[in-house]
Structure formats: C-alpha cells, structure tokens
Design a protein around this motif. Structure first.
Motif, PDB file in Angstrom:
ATOM      1  N   TYR A  60       0.831  -1.200   0.000  1.00 35.52           N
ATOM      2  CA  TYR A  60       0.000   0.000   0.000  1.00 35.52           C
ATOM      3  C   TYR A  60       0.862   1.246   0.000  1.00 35.52           C
ATOM      4  CZ  TYR A  60      -3.903  -3.035   1.243  1.00 35.52           C
ATOM      5  OH  TYR A  60      -4.859  -4.012   1.238  1.00 35.52           O
ATOM      6  N   GLN A  61       0.209   2.363  -0.186  1.00 34.27           N
ATOM      7  CA  GLN A  61       0.778   3.703  -0.105  1.00 34.27           C
ATOM      8  C   GLN A  61       1.804   3.988  -1.191  1.00 34.27           C
ATOM      9  OE1 GLN A  61       1.983   4.237   3.998  1.00 34.27           O
ATOM     10  NE2 GLN A  61      -0.123   4.657   4.583  1.00 34.27           N
ATOM     11  N   GLY A  62       1.552   3.425  -2.387  1.00 32.37           N
ATOM     12  CA  GLY A  62       2.369   3.808  -3.532  1.00 32.37           C
ATOM     13  C   GLY A  62       2.083   5.263  -3.873  1.00 32.37           C
ATOM     14  N   LYS A  63       3.063   5.954  -4.305  1.00 28.33           N
ATOM     15  CA  LYS A  63       2.907   7.378  -4.627  1.00 28.33           C
ATOM     16  C   LYS A  63       2.865   7.597  -6.136  1.00 28.33           C
ATOM     17  CE  LYS A  63       3.519   8.515  -0.262  1.00 28.33           C
ATOM     18  NZ  LYS A  63       2.613   7.797   0.565  1.00 28.33           N
ATOM     19  N   ASP A  64       2.427   6.565  -6.868  1.00 27.74           N
ATOM     20  CA  ASP A  64       2.490   6.638  -8.321  1.00 27.74           C
ATOM     21  C   ASP A  64       1.134   6.743  -9.003  1.00 27.74           C
ATOM     22  OD1 ASP A  64       1.806   4.081  -7.529  1.00 27.74           O
ATOM     23  OD2 ASP A  64       2.986   3.090  -9.071  1.00 27.74           O
ATOM     24  N   THR A  65       0.039   6.739  -8.248  1.00 30.77           N
ATOM     25  CA  THR A  65      -1.297   6.859  -8.843  1.00 30.77           C
ATOM     26  C   THR A  65      -2.196   7.666  -7.912  1.00 30.77           C
ATOM     27  OG1 THR A  65      -2.033   4.808  -7.814  1.00 30.77           O
ATOM     28  CG2 THR A  65      -1.182   4.635 -10.068  1.00 30.77           C
ATOM     29  N   GLU A  66      -3.303   8.110  -8.473  1.00 31.60           N
ATOM     30  CA  GLU A  66      -4.318   8.776  -7.658  1.00 31.60           C
ATOM     31  C   GLU A  66      -5.676   8.530  -8.287  1.00 31.60           C
ATOM     32  OE1 GLU A  66      -3.498  13.018  -7.759  1.00 31.60           O
ATOM     33  OE2 GLU A  66      -4.642  13.248  -9.588  1.00 31.60           O
ATOM     34  N   ILE A  67      -6.703   8.710  -7.500  1.00 34.61           N
ATOM     35  CA  ILE A  67      -8.082   8.689  -7.986  1.00 34.61           C
ATOM     36  C   ILE A  67      -8.498  10.160  -8.013  1.00 34.61           C
ATOM     37  CG2 ILE A  67     -10.423   7.858  -7.607  1.00 34.61           C
ATOM     38  CD1 ILE A  67      -8.385   5.622  -8.075  1.00 34.61           C
ATOM     39  N   TYR A  68      -8.965  10.624  -9.185  1.00 31.59           N
ATOM     40  CA  TYR A  68      -9.235  12.047  -9.397  1.00 31.59           C
ATOM     41  C   TYR A  68     -10.732  12.305  -9.481  1.00 31.59           C
ATOM     42  CZ  TYR A  68      -9.565  16.488 -11.912  1.00 31.59           C
ATOM     43  OH  TYR A  68      -9.888  17.766 -12.298  1.00 31.59           O
ATOM     44  N   GLY A 110      -4.284   4.455   2.191  1.00 29.27           N
ATOM     45  CA  GLY A 110      -3.133   5.174   1.671  1.00 29.27           C
ATOM     46  C   GLY A 110      -3.174   5.454   0.182  1.00 29.27           C
ATOM     47  N   HIS A 111      -4.318   5.199  -0.481  1.00 35.20           N
ATOM     48  CA  HIS A 111      -4.462   5.581  -1.886  1.00 35.20           C
ATOM     49  C   HIS A 111      -4.641   7.095  -1.938  1.00 35.20           C
ATOM     50  CE1 HIS A 111      -6.235   1.419  -1.738  1.00 35.20           C
ATOM     51  NE2 HIS A 111      -5.295   1.263  -2.655  1.00 35.20           N
ATOM     52  N   ILE A 112      -4.024   7.731  -2.907  1.00 36.14           N
ATOM     53  CA  ILE A 112      -4.123   9.186  -3.017  1.00 36.14           C
ATOM     54  C   ILE A 112      -5.412   9.579  -3.734  1.00 36.14           C
ATOM     55  CG2 ILE A 112      -3.100  11.286  -4.011  1.00 36.14           C
ATOM     56  CD1 ILE A 112      -0.354   9.975  -3.615  1.00 36.14           C
ATOM     57  N   ILE A 113      -6.139  10.500  -3.129  1.00 32.40           N
ATOM     58  CA  ILE A 113      -7.369  11.047  -3.694  1.00 32.40           C
ATOM     59  C   ILE A 113      -7.099  12.506  -4.031  1.00 32.40           C
ATOM     60  CG2 ILE A 113      -9.814  11.567  -3.277  1.00 32.40           C
ATOM     61  CD1 ILE A 113      -9.109   8.554  -3.160  1.00 32.40           C
ATOM     62  N   GLU A 114      -7.425  12.908  -5.259  1.00 28.20           N
ATOM     63  CA  GLU A 114      -7.360  14.324  -5.621  1.00 28.20           C
ATOM     64  C   GLU A 114      -8.770  14.805  -5.882  1.00 28.20           C
ATOM     65  OE1 GLU A 114      -5.913  17.395  -9.140  1.00 28.20           O
ATOM     66  OE2 GLU A 114      -5.007  15.408  -9.074  1.00 28.20           O
ATOM     67  N   VAL A 115      -9.096  15.951  -5.308  1.00 28.31           N
ATOM     68  CA  VAL A 115     -10.355  16.620  -5.611  1.00 28.31           C
ATOM     69  C   VAL A 115      -9.972  17.970  -6.199  1.00 28.31           C
ATOM     70  CG1 VAL A 115     -12.531  17.530  -4.742  1.00 28.31           C
ATOM     71  CG2 VAL A 115     -11.564  15.449  -3.730  1.00 28.31           C
ATOM     72  N   GLY A 116     -10.419  18.193  -7.428  1.00 30.80           N
ATOM     73  CA  GLY A 116     -10.125  19.435  -8.120  1.00 30.80           C
ATOM     74  C   GLY A 116     -11.385  20.238  -8.373  1.00 30.80           C
ATOM     75  N   GLU A 117     -11.191  21.512  -8.435  1.00 34.78           N
ATOM     76  CA  GLU A 117     -12.270  22.428  -8.799  1.00 34.78           C
ATOM     77  C   GLU A 117     -12.715  22.102 -10.220  1.00 34.78           C
ATOM     78  OE1 GLU A 117     -12.587  27.267  -8.559  1.00 34.78           O
ATOM     79  OE2 GLU A 117     -10.648  26.369  -8.986  1.00 34.78           O
TER      80      GLU A 117
END
Length: 152
Positions: A60-68, A110-117
C-alpha cells in the motif's frame, strides 16, 4: 477492449465503504461483501480475496497513482473536508499552473485522492476577473473552443 472500472484493494471493506460514501459521496451499486462496485466507476476489493487472485502480498501507499474527482461546489467540499476527523492530507490546498484549485489526501488504505475544482468553474472565475477568452485559453493552456464551451 473497453475500460470498465478502476479497482482499489482495501484492508477493511466497511471502513473503505464509509470513506467513499461519506467523504467522497459515492454510492454502493453492488455489494458482494469482498467486492463492492461504487458509482463513478470505482470498485473496492478486500485484500484477502485479492491475494487469492494474484498469489502475492499486497503493498500500500504507492505514490504513483491517484483517484481524481472534480467538484462543482469546491469551497463547500473544502469546508466539509476540514470539518472531518481523520483526513490525512498529501498537501494543503494549492492552485495549479492552469488555475485549478486542488487538494490531495489519502483514503484509509493510503491511496491518493485528488479533488479538483470543476474546470468550468475555473474558466468562469477567470471570466469574472475580466480576462478575455484568449487570455483564459492561454492561462488555462486549453484551446479557445474549450473556453467557449466552458462559458456556456
């Protein structure tokens, strides 16, 4: 071949479902216990069942992907996130070179989530600032026709 969904492996399905429904606002469309399909094209799979498929340990906690995700009511979303306990941020609110405001944080695994405007909102903010269509296209690094579409 057609892309159907993105799947995340999770340690605790109930905790993951609660996060994606309460924090992100998705709905469970199919819940098979060890596999859950959420609205928006995201699925969750339990770690134990996934290990059975791949016969390998899960990391877990790879820094190579995100859910946008994009949010129409971005300021409201920020306020909601700030009022929640247990949100661990990748970074504070930032504005990208093209003018979009974004926030990144981790889900329980630890998955990266991005929330954008929402990009239409970004364009409309620049319109309100008095920028011409050409200036907006240059500022956002998008074609002029995209500016015209966002202004509708």
């Amino acid at each position: 071949m057609k892309m159907k969904t993105c799947m995340l492996v999770v340690k605790d399905m109930e905790k993951a479902k609660a996060f994606y429904t309460k924090v992100i606002g998705l709905r469970a469309l199919v819940d098979l216990g060890e596999h859950v399909v959420l609205s928006g094209g995201l699925a969750l799979q339990t770690e134990e069942s996934w290990k059975g498929f791949i016969n390998q340990e899960v990391t877990y906690q790879g820094k190579d992907t995100e859910i946008y995700f994009e949010e129409d009511q971005f300021d409201d979303c920020l306020e909601k996130l700030q009022g929640m306990d247990g949100i661990h941020y990748v970074h504070p609110l930032m504005e990208c070179d093209w003018g979009q405001r974004v926030i990144r944080f981790y889900d329980p695994d630890g998955h990266i989530i991005e929330v954008g405007e929402n990009m239409k909102t970004v364009c409309q903010r620049f319109v309100a600032m008095g920028l011409s269509d050409e200036e907006i296209a240059e500022r956002m690094s998008i074609p002029l026709r995209a500016v015209k579409n966002y202004k509708r």
